[in-house]
Design a protein around this motif. Sequence first.
Motif, PDB file in Angstrom:
ATOM      1  N   HIS A  84       6.372  11.276  10.710  1.00  0.00           N
ATOM      2  CA  HIS A  84       5.798  10.363  11.110  1.00  0.00           C
ATOM      3  C   HIS A  84       4.827   9.458   9.787  1.00  0.00           C
ATOM      4  O   HIS A  84       4.342  10.212   8.483  1.00  0.00           O
ATOM      5  CB  HIS A  84       4.831  10.159  11.889  1.00  0.00           C
ATOM      6  CG  HIS A  84       3.986   9.075  12.803  1.00  0.00           C
ATOM      7  ND1 HIS A  84       2.863   7.940  12.139  1.00  0.00           N
ATOM      8  CD2 HIS A  84       4.242   8.845  14.381  1.00  0.00           C
ATOM      9  CE1 HIS A  84       3.027   6.868  12.819  1.00  0.00           C
ATOM     10  NE2 HIS A  84       3.534   7.471  13.591  1.00  0.00           N
ATOM     11  N   LEU A  86       2.526   7.990   9.314  1.00  0.00           N
ATOM     12  CA  LEU A  86       1.180   8.069   9.023  1.00  0.00           C
ATOM     13  C   LEU A  86       0.502   9.340   8.465  1.00  0.00           C
ATOM     14  O   LEU A  86      -0.295   9.442   7.520  1.00  0.00           O
ATOM     15  CB  LEU A  86       0.078   7.820  10.608  1.00  0.00           C
ATOM     16  CG  LEU A  86      -0.053   6.058  11.010  1.00  0.00           C
ATOM     17  CD1 LEU A  86      -0.671   5.698  12.241  1.00  0.00           C
ATOM     18  CD2 LEU A  86       0.152   5.207   9.748  1.00  0.00           C
ATOM     19  N   ALA A  89       1.469   9.375   5.178  1.00  0.00           N
ATOM     20  CA  ALA A  89       0.714   8.499   4.442  1.00  0.00           C
ATOM     21  C   ALA A  89      -0.519   9.490   4.126  1.00  0.00           C
ATOM     22  O   ALA A  89      -0.956   9.432   2.693  1.00  0.00           O
ATOM     23  CB  ALA A  89       0.593   6.958   4.744  1.00  0.00           C
ATOM     24  N   ARG A  90      -1.641   9.772   5.275  1.00  0.00           N
ATOM     25  CA  ARG A  90      -2.205  10.425   4.837  1.00  0.00           C
ATOM     26  C   ARG A  90      -2.582  11.568   3.616  1.00  0.00           C
ATOM     27  O   ARG A  90      -2.802  12.232   3.142  1.00  0.00           O
ATOM     28  CB  ARG A  90      -3.058  11.018   6.529  1.00  0.00           C
ATOM     29  CG  ARG A  90      -4.433  11.903   6.621  1.00  0.00           C
ATOM     30  CD  ARG A  90      -5.119  11.241   6.302  1.00  0.00           C
ATOM     31  NE  ARG A  90      -5.471  10.472   6.920  1.00  0.00           N
ATOM     32  CZ  ARG A  90      -6.175   9.405   6.517  1.00  0.00           C
ATOM     33  NH1 ARG A  90      -7.310   9.168   5.344  1.00  0.00           N
ATOM     34  NH2 ARG A  90      -6.321   8.539   7.966  1.00  0.00           N
ATOM     35  N   HIS A 133       9.068   3.308   7.558  1.00  0.00           N
ATOM     36  CA  HIS A 133       8.645   4.251   7.434  1.00  0.00           C
ATOM     37  C   HIS A 133       7.404   3.839   5.696  1.00  0.00           C
ATOM     38  O   HIS A 133       6.480   3.656   5.317  1.00  0.00           O
ATOM     39  CB  HIS A 133       9.356   5.777   6.787  1.00  0.00           C
ATOM     40  CG  HIS A 133       9.089   6.810   8.525  1.00  0.00           C
ATOM     41  ND1 HIS A 133       9.757   5.947   9.383  1.00  0.00           N
ATOM     42  CD2 HIS A 133       9.367   7.376   8.849  1.00  0.00           C
ATOM     43  CE1 HIS A 133       9.941   6.653  10.783  1.00  0.00           C
ATOM     44  NE2 HIS A 133       9.222   7.865   9.548  1.00  0.00           N
ATOM     45  N   ASP A 136       5.343   0.825   6.654  1.00  0.00           N
ATOM     46  CA  ASP A 136       4.200   1.023   7.616  1.00  0.00           C
ATOM     47  C   ASP A 136       3.585   2.225   6.523  1.00  0.00           C
ATOM     48  O   ASP A 136       2.121   2.115   7.012  1.00  0.00           O
ATOM     49  CB  ASP A 136       4.588   2.141   8.168  1.00  0.00           C
ATOM     50  CG  ASP A 136       5.281   1.420   9.680  1.00  0.00           C
ATOM     51  OD1 ASP A 136       4.879   0.062   9.675  1.00  0.00           O
ATOM     52  OD2 ASP A 136       6.185   2.560  10.694  1.00  0.00           O
ATOM     53  N   ILE A 137       3.767   3.221   5.396  1.00  0.00           N
ATOM     54  CA  ILE A 137       3.645   3.978   4.779  1.00  0.00           C
ATOM     55  C   ILE A 137       2.021   2.916   3.871  1.00  0.00           C
ATOM     56  O   ILE A 137       0.585   3.320   3.461  1.00  0.00           O
ATOM     57  CB  ILE A 137       4.321   5.007   3.374  1.00  0.00           C
ATOM     58  CG1 ILE A 137       4.483   5.860   4.897  1.00  0.00           C
ATOM     59  CG2 ILE A 137       3.092   5.503   3.068  1.00  0.00           C
ATOM     60  CD1 ILE A 137       5.442   7.047   4.184  1.00  0.00           C
ATOM     61  N   ALA A 140      -0.848   1.539   5.314  1.00  0.00           N
ATOM     62  CA  ALA A 140      -1.198   2.370   6.006  1.00  0.00           C
ATOM     63  C   ALA A 140      -2.290   2.575   4.817  1.00  0.00           C
ATOM     64  O   ALA A 140      -3.414   2.211   4.767  1.00  0.00           O
ATOM     65  CB  ALA A 140      -1.234   3.687   5.777  1.00  0.00           C
ATOM     66  N   TRP A 141      -1.856   2.260   3.551  1.00  0.00           N
ATOM     67  CA  TRP A 141      -2.725   1.968   1.804  1.00  0.00           C
ATOM     68  C   TRP A 141      -3.398   1.146   1.731  1.00  0.00           C
ATOM     69  O   TRP A 141      -4.321   1.257   1.388  1.00  0.00           O
ATOM     70  CB  TRP A 141      -1.484   2.745   1.138  1.00  0.00           C
ATOM     71  CG  TRP A 141      -0.905   4.525   1.083  1.00  0.00           C
ATOM     72  CD1 TRP A 141      -1.121   5.067   1.688  1.00  0.00           C
ATOM     73  CD2 TRP A 141       0.268   4.757   0.250  1.00  0.00           C
ATOM     74  NE1 TRP A 141      -0.463   6.794   1.283  1.00  0.00           N
ATOM     75  CE2 TRP A 141       0.538   5.628   0.513  1.00  0.00           C
ATOM     76  CE3 TRP A 141       0.862   3.698  -0.666  1.00  0.00           C
ATOM     77  CZ2 TRP A 141       0.992   6.915  -0.544  1.00  0.00           C
ATOM     78  CZ3 TRP A 141       2.123   5.203  -1.065  1.00  0.00           C
ATOM     79  CH2 TRP A 141       2.267   6.466  -0.856  1.00  0.00           C
ATOM     80  N   ASN A 143      -5.913  -0.143   3.913  1.00  0.00           N
ATOM     81  CA  ASN A 143      -6.804   0.199   3.772  1.00  0.00           C
ATOM     82  C   ASN A 143      -7.426   1.477   3.158  1.00  0.00           C
ATOM     83  O   ASN A 143      -7.691   2.832   2.758  1.00  0.00           O
ATOM     84  CB  ASN A 143      -7.051   0.711   5.516  1.00  0.00           C
ATOM     85  CG  ASN A 143      -8.203   1.257   6.209  1.00  0.00           C
ATOM     86  OD1 ASN A 143      -8.937   0.781   5.434  1.00  0.00           O
ATOM     87  ND2 ASN A 143      -8.272   1.209   7.131  1.00  0.00           N
ATOM     88  N   SER A 146      -9.771   4.151   3.786  1.00  0.00           N
ATOM     89  CA  SER A 146      -9.302   5.211   4.634  1.00  0.00           C
ATOM     90  C   SER A 146      -8.990   6.049   3.256  1.00  0.00           C
ATOM     91  O   SER A 146      -8.840   7.300   3.855  1.00  0.00           O
ATOM     92  CB  SER A 146      -8.751   4.938   5.914  1.00  0.00           C
ATOM     93  OG  SER A 146      -8.361   6.397   6.612  1.00  0.00           O
ATOM     94  N   TYR A 147      -7.656   5.498   3.107  1.00  0.00           N
ATOM     95  CA  TYR A 147      -6.986   6.283   1.671  1.00  0.00           C
ATOM     96  C   TYR A 147      -7.137   5.905   0.366  1.00  0.00           C
ATOM     97  O   TYR A 147      -6.554   6.979  -0.159  1.00  0.00           O
ATOM     98  CB  TYR A 147      -5.695   5.317   1.945  1.00  0.00           C
ATOM     99  CG  TYR A 147      -5.145   5.662   3.774  1.00  0.00           C
ATOM    100  CD1 TYR A 147      -4.341   6.844   4.078  1.00  0.00           C
ATOM    101  CD2 TYR A 147      -5.454   4.787   4.322  1.00  0.00           C
ATOM    102  CE1 TYR A 147      -3.125   6.831   5.365  1.00  0.00           C
ATOM    103  CE2 TYR A 147      -5.134   4.556   6.084  1.00  0.00           C
ATOM    104  CZ  TYR A 147      -4.154   5.978   5.742  1.00  0.00           C
ATOM    105  OH  TYR A 147      -3.802   6.544   7.198  1.00  0.00           O
TER     106      TYR A 147
END
Length: 282
Positions: A84, A86, A89-90, A133, A136-137, A140-141, A143, A146-147
Amino acid sequence: MKIGINVLNFGPGTDPGILRSWAQTVEGLGFDLLMVSDHIAITPDVAERYPAPFYEPFTTLSWLAGLTTRVRLGTTVLIAPYRHPLLTARMAANLDQLSGGRLVLGVGVGWARQEFAALGIPFERRGRLTDDHLRDIRAAWANTSSYGNRRIPVWVGGNSDAGLRRSVRLGDAWHPLRCTMPWLREAVVRLKACADEQHLPVPALAPRIALKLTEAPVTGPQRLAGEGTIDQIMDDLDQLRLLGAETVVLDPYNGDPRETCRPQAGWQALATVAAHFYSPRT
Protein backbone atom coordinates in the motif's frame (compact mmCIF):
# COMPACT_ATOMS: atom_id res chain seq x y z
CA MET A 1 29.96 10.71 -10.21
CA LYS A 2 28.96 8.40 -7.36
CA ILE A 3 29.23 4.60 -7.46
CA GLY A 4 26.70 2.29 -5.84
CA ILE A 5 26.60 -1.48 -5.43
CA ASN A 6 23.68 -3.90 -5.82
CA VAL A 7 24.10 -6.24 -2.84
CA LEU A 8 22.75 -9.78 -3.16
CA ASN A 9 20.00 -10.10 -0.53
CA PHE A 10 18.81 -13.52 -1.70
CA GLY A 11 19.97 -17.01 -2.57
CA PRO A 12 21.33 -20.12 -0.89
CA GLY A 13 24.59 -18.50 0.16
CA THR A 14 23.02 -15.45 1.78
CA ASP A 15 22.53 -15.12 5.53
CA PRO A 16 22.86 -12.29 8.07
CA GLY A 17 26.61 -12.77 8.35
CA ILE A 18 27.10 -12.51 4.59
CA LEU A 19 24.87 -9.44 4.40
CA ARG A 20 26.96 -7.83 7.14
CA SER A 21 30.13 -8.63 5.18
CA TRP A 22 28.66 -7.17 1.99
CA ALA A 23 27.84 -3.94 3.83
CA GLN A 24 31.26 -3.74 5.44
CA THR A 25 32.94 -4.39 2.08
CA VAL A 26 30.90 -1.79 0.20
CA GLU A 27 31.42 0.90 2.82
CA GLY A 28 35.02 -0.06 3.54
CA LEU A 29 36.03 0.20 -0.12
CA GLY A 30 34.66 3.73 -0.27
CA PHE A 31 31.58 3.18 -2.43
CA ASP A 32 28.74 5.65 -2.05
CA LEU A 33 25.57 3.58 -2.12
CA LEU A 34 24.40 0.09 -1.08
CA MET A 35 21.21 -1.15 -2.74
CA VAL A 36 19.10 -4.31 -2.47
CA SER A 37 16.29 -5.77 -4.56
CA ASP A 38 12.69 -6.69 -3.75
CA HIS A 39 10.48 -9.76 -3.82
CA ILE A 40 7.87 -10.87 -1.30
CA ALA A 41 6.38 -14.17 -2.47
CA ILE A 42 9.11 -16.42 -3.85
CA THR A 43 6.92 -18.05 -6.48
CA PRO A 44 8.46 -20.40 -9.09
CA ASP A 45 9.08 -17.60 -11.59
CA VAL A 46 10.93 -15.59 -8.93
CA ALA A 47 12.80 -18.58 -7.49
CA GLU A 48 14.27 -19.45 -10.87
CA ARG A 49 16.27 -16.21 -10.82
CA TYR A 50 16.27 -15.15 -7.17
CA PRO A 51 15.75 -18.16 -4.90
CA ALA A 52 15.07 -18.18 -1.17
CA PRO A 53 16.00 -17.03 1.31
CA PHE A 54 15.01 -13.54 0.20
CA TYR A 55 15.57 -10.75 2.70
CA GLU A 56 12.85 -8.07 2.50
CA PRO A 57 14.44 -4.72 1.57
CA PHE A 58 13.07 -2.35 4.22
CA THR A 59 13.82 -4.82 7.01
CA THR A 60 17.28 -5.53 5.66
CA LEU A 61 18.23 -1.91 5.03
CA SER A 62 17.03 -0.89 8.49
CA TRP A 63 19.35 -3.48 10.00
CA LEU A 64 22.24 -2.52 7.73
CA ALA A 65 21.73 1.14 8.64
CA GLY A 66 22.80 0.25 12.16
CA LEU A 67 25.91 -1.54 10.88
CA THR A 68 27.10 1.33 8.66
CA THR A 69 27.73 5.01 9.16
CA ARG A 70 28.36 6.69 5.81
CA VAL A 71 27.11 4.69 2.83
CA ARG A 72 23.69 5.58 1.42
CA LEU A 73 21.05 2.85 1.33
CA GLY A 74 18.53 2.11 -1.39
CA THR A 75 16.27 -0.23 -3.36
CA THR A 76 16.94 -1.38 -6.91
CA VAL A 77 14.09 -1.66 -7.23
CA LEU A 78 11.15 -1.76 -4.83
CA ILE A 79 8.14 -3.18 -6.68
CA ALA A 80 5.68 -0.38 -6.05
CA PRO A 81 2.35 -2.27 -6.45
CA TYR A 82 3.28 -4.87 -3.80
CA ARG A 83 2.66 -2.54 -0.85
CA HIS A 84 0.00 0.00 0.00
CA PRO A 85 1.46 3.42 -0.87
CA LEU A 86 0.93 4.75 2.65
CA LEU A 87 2.84 1.78 4.05
CA THR A 88 5.69 2.43 1.61
CA ALA A 89 5.65 6.14 2.43
CA ARG A 90 5.81 5.42 6.16
CA MET A 91 8.53 2.76 5.99
CA ALA A 92 10.66 4.83 3.61
CA ALA A 93 10.36 7.99 5.71
CA ASN A 94 11.14 6.13 8.93
CA LEU A 95 14.13 4.35 7.40
CA ASP A 96 15.43 7.65 6.04
CA GLN A 97 15.11 9.29 9.47
CA LEU A 98 16.63 6.36 11.37
CA SER A 99 19.60 6.17 8.98
CA GLY A 100 20.36 9.87 9.14
CA GLY A 101 18.92 10.77 5.72
CA ARG A 102 20.65 8.07 3.70
CA LEU A 103 17.75 6.51 1.75
CA VAL A 104 17.32 6.37 -2.03
CA LEU A 105 13.97 4.87 -3.05
CA GLY A 106 14.26 3.08 -6.38
CA VAL A 107 10.92 1.78 -7.66
CA GLY A 108 9.65 -0.33 -10.54
CA VAL A 109 6.52 -2.01 -11.85
CA GLY A 110 7.62 -5.66 -11.44
CA TRP A 111 7.67 -8.58 -13.85
CA ALA A 112 6.81 -11.82 -11.95
CA ARG A 113 3.27 -12.72 -12.99
CA GLN A 114 2.96 -15.59 -10.46
CA GLU A 115 4.09 -13.34 -7.61
CA PHE A 116 1.45 -10.77 -8.52
CA ALA A 117 -1.17 -13.53 -8.48
CA ALA A 118 0.03 -14.78 -5.07
CA LEU A 119 -0.36 -11.26 -3.67
CA GLY A 120 -3.77 -10.76 -5.26
CA ILE A 121 -2.62 -7.81 -7.39
CA PRO A 122 -3.69 -7.54 -11.05
CA PHE A 123 -0.58 -7.98 -13.18
CA GLU A 124 -2.10 -6.13 -16.16
CA ARG A 125 -2.61 -2.98 -14.06
CA ARG A 126 0.89 -2.83 -12.60
CA GLY A 127 1.94 0.24 -14.62
CA ARG A 128 -1.06 2.33 -13.64
CA LEU A 129 -0.80 1.12 -10.05
CA THR A 130 2.83 2.21 -9.94
CA ASP A 131 1.91 5.68 -11.21
CA ASP A 132 -0.87 6.01 -8.65
CA HIS A 133 1.32 4.73 -5.83
CA LEU A 134 4.11 7.19 -6.62
CA ARG A 135 1.66 10.08 -6.60
CA ASP A 136 0.19 8.90 -3.30
CA ILE A 137 3.63 8.47 -1.72
CA ARG A 138 4.65 11.99 -2.68
CA ALA A 139 1.33 13.35 -1.42
CA ALA A 140 1.90 11.63 1.93
CA TRP A 141 5.43 12.99 2.22
CA ALA A 142 4.05 16.51 1.76
CA ASN A 143 2.83 16.21 5.36
CA THR A 144 6.22 17.02 6.82
CA SER A 145 5.00 17.02 10.41
CA SER A 146 4.25 13.29 10.04
CA TYR A 147 6.87 12.12 7.55
CA GLY A 148 9.77 14.49 8.01
CA ASN A 149 10.97 17.28 5.76
CA ARG A 150 13.83 15.69 3.81
CA ARG A 151 13.12 15.01 0.17
CA ILE A 152 13.84 11.32 -0.38
CA PRO A 153 15.20 10.76 -3.91
CA VAL A 154 12.93 8.58 -6.04
CA TRP A 155 14.58 6.65 -8.87
CA VAL A 156 12.23 5.14 -11.43
CA GLY A 157 13.49 1.87 -12.88
CA GLY A 158 12.63 0.28 -16.18
CA ASN A 159 14.09 0.13 -19.67
CA SER A 160 10.77 0.42 -21.51
CA ASP A 161 9.42 3.61 -23.02
CA ALA A 162 6.75 3.55 -20.31
CA GLY A 163 9.44 3.47 -17.63
CA LEU A 164 11.27 6.32 -19.29
CA ARG A 165 8.13 8.45 -19.41
CA ARG A 166 7.28 7.55 -15.81
CA SER A 167 10.68 8.78 -14.67
CA VAL A 168 10.05 12.13 -16.33
CA ARG A 169 6.62 12.55 -14.74
CA LEU A 170 7.23 11.10 -11.31
CA GLY A 171 10.92 10.51 -10.64
CA ASP A 172 14.01 12.38 -9.60
CA ALA A 173 16.19 10.03 -11.66
CA TRP A 174 15.83 7.43 -14.39
CA HIS A 175 17.28 4.08 -13.32
CA PRO A 176 17.69 1.79 -16.37
CA LEU A 177 18.94 -1.72 -15.66
CA ARG A 178 21.74 -3.74 -17.30
CA CYS A 179 21.98 -2.38 -20.84
CA THR A 180 24.55 -1.84 -23.56
CA MET A 181 26.27 1.50 -23.99
CA PRO A 182 24.88 2.14 -27.52
CA TRP A 183 21.35 1.48 -26.28
CA LEU A 184 21.82 3.82 -23.34
CA ARG A 185 23.21 6.64 -25.49
CA GLU A 186 20.13 6.47 -27.71
CA ALA A 187 17.81 6.20 -24.70
CA VAL A 188 19.27 9.34 -23.12
CA VAL A 189 18.29 11.26 -26.26
CA ARG A 190 14.74 9.87 -25.97
CA LEU A 191 14.66 10.79 -22.28
CA LYS A 192 15.43 14.44 -23.07
CA ALA A 193 12.90 14.49 -25.90
CA CYS A 194 10.23 13.07 -23.61
CA ALA A 195 10.95 15.71 -20.97
CA ASP A 196 10.85 18.47 -23.57
CA GLU A 197 7.51 17.23 -24.90
CA GLN A 198 6.01 17.36 -21.41
CA HIS A 199 7.72 20.66 -20.52
CA LEU A 200 9.31 18.98 -17.52
CA PRO A 201 12.90 18.84 -16.27
CA VAL A 202 15.07 15.99 -17.50
CA PRO A 203 15.50 13.56 -14.58
CA ALA A 204 18.97 12.62 -13.45
CA LEU A 205 20.59 9.53 -14.97
CA ALA A 206 21.39 6.72 -12.51
CA PRO A 207 21.87 3.44 -14.41
CA ARG A 208 22.50 0.03 -12.90
CA ILE A 209 25.07 -1.77 -15.02
CA ALA A 210 26.68 -5.19 -14.88
CA LEU A 211 29.88 -5.94 -13.01
CA LYS A 212 31.45 -8.92 -14.72
CA LEU A 213 35.21 -8.70 -14.62
CA THR A 214 37.09 -10.79 -17.22
CA GLU A 215 40.74 -11.30 -18.08
CA ALA A 216 40.21 -11.04 -21.85
CA PRO A 217 38.27 -8.22 -23.52
CA VAL A 218 34.61 -8.83 -24.28
CA THR A 219 33.58 -7.76 -27.78
CA GLY A 220 30.44 -7.71 -29.85
CA PRO A 221 27.29 -5.60 -29.93
CA GLN A 222 25.65 -7.47 -27.04
CA ARG A 223 28.36 -6.62 -24.51
CA LEU A 224 26.71 -5.10 -21.46
CA ALA A 225 28.09 -1.97 -19.89
CA GLY A 226 30.26 -3.12 -17.00
CA GLU A 227 31.26 -6.40 -18.64
CA GLY A 228 34.87 -7.08 -19.62
CA THR A 229 38.37 -6.21 -18.48
CA ILE A 230 38.98 -3.57 -15.85
CA ASP A 231 40.03 -1.19 -18.64
CA GLN A 232 36.69 -1.77 -20.41
CA ILE A 233 34.76 -1.23 -17.20
CA MET A 234 36.63 1.97 -16.40
CA ASP A 235 36.00 3.21 -19.94
CA ASP A 236 32.29 2.46 -19.49
CA LEU A 237 32.28 4.52 -16.30
CA ASP A 238 34.04 7.37 -18.08
CA GLN A 239 31.47 7.27 -20.89
CA LEU A 240 28.62 7.24 -18.38
CA ARG A 241 30.07 10.29 -16.69
CA LEU A 242 30.18 12.06 -20.05
CA LEU A 243 26.54 11.08 -20.62
CA GLY A 244 25.69 12.91 -17.42
CA ALA A 245 25.22 10.02 -15.02
CA GLU A 246 25.20 11.28 -11.44
CA THR A 247 25.32 7.77 -9.92
CA VAL A 248 26.13 4.40 -11.44
CA VAL A 249 25.16 1.19 -9.62
CA LEU A 250 27.34 -1.87 -10.24
CA ASP A 251 25.52 -5.21 -10.22
CA PRO A 252 27.84 -8.16 -9.49
CA TYR A 253 25.03 -10.75 -9.89
CA ASN A 254 25.11 -12.42 -13.29
CA GLY A 255 22.09 -14.69 -13.01
CA ASP A 256 23.37 -17.92 -11.44
CA PRO A 257 22.05 -18.37 -7.87
CA ARG A 258 25.18 -20.38 -7.01
CA GLU A 259 27.06 -17.08 -7.17
CA THR A 260 25.57 -16.22 -3.78
CA CYS A 261 27.63 -19.06 -2.29
CA ARG A 262 30.83 -17.42 -3.56
CA PRO A 263 30.54 -13.77 -2.50
CA GLN A 264 34.32 -13.44 -2.32
CA ALA A 265 34.44 -13.29 -6.14
CA GLY A 266 32.12 -10.28 -6.10
CA TRP A 267 34.08 -8.63 -3.31
CA GLN A 268 37.33 -9.05 -5.25
CA ALA A 269 35.75 -7.48 -8.34
CA LEU A 270 34.58 -4.55 -6.22
CA ALA A 271 38.06 -4.13 -4.76
CA THR A 272 39.54 -4.04 -8.27
CA VAL A 273 37.08 -1.37 -9.41
CA ALA A 274 37.62 0.68 -6.24
CA ALA A 275 41.40 0.56 -6.65
CA HIS A 276 41.09 1.99 -10.16
CA PHE A 277 38.16 4.38 -9.69
CA TYR A 278 39.29 6.04 -6.49
CA SER A 279 42.99 6.24 -7.40
CA PRO A 280 44.38 9.13 -9.47
CA ARG A 281 44.51 8.23 -13.16
CA THR A 282 46.72 9.70 -15.86
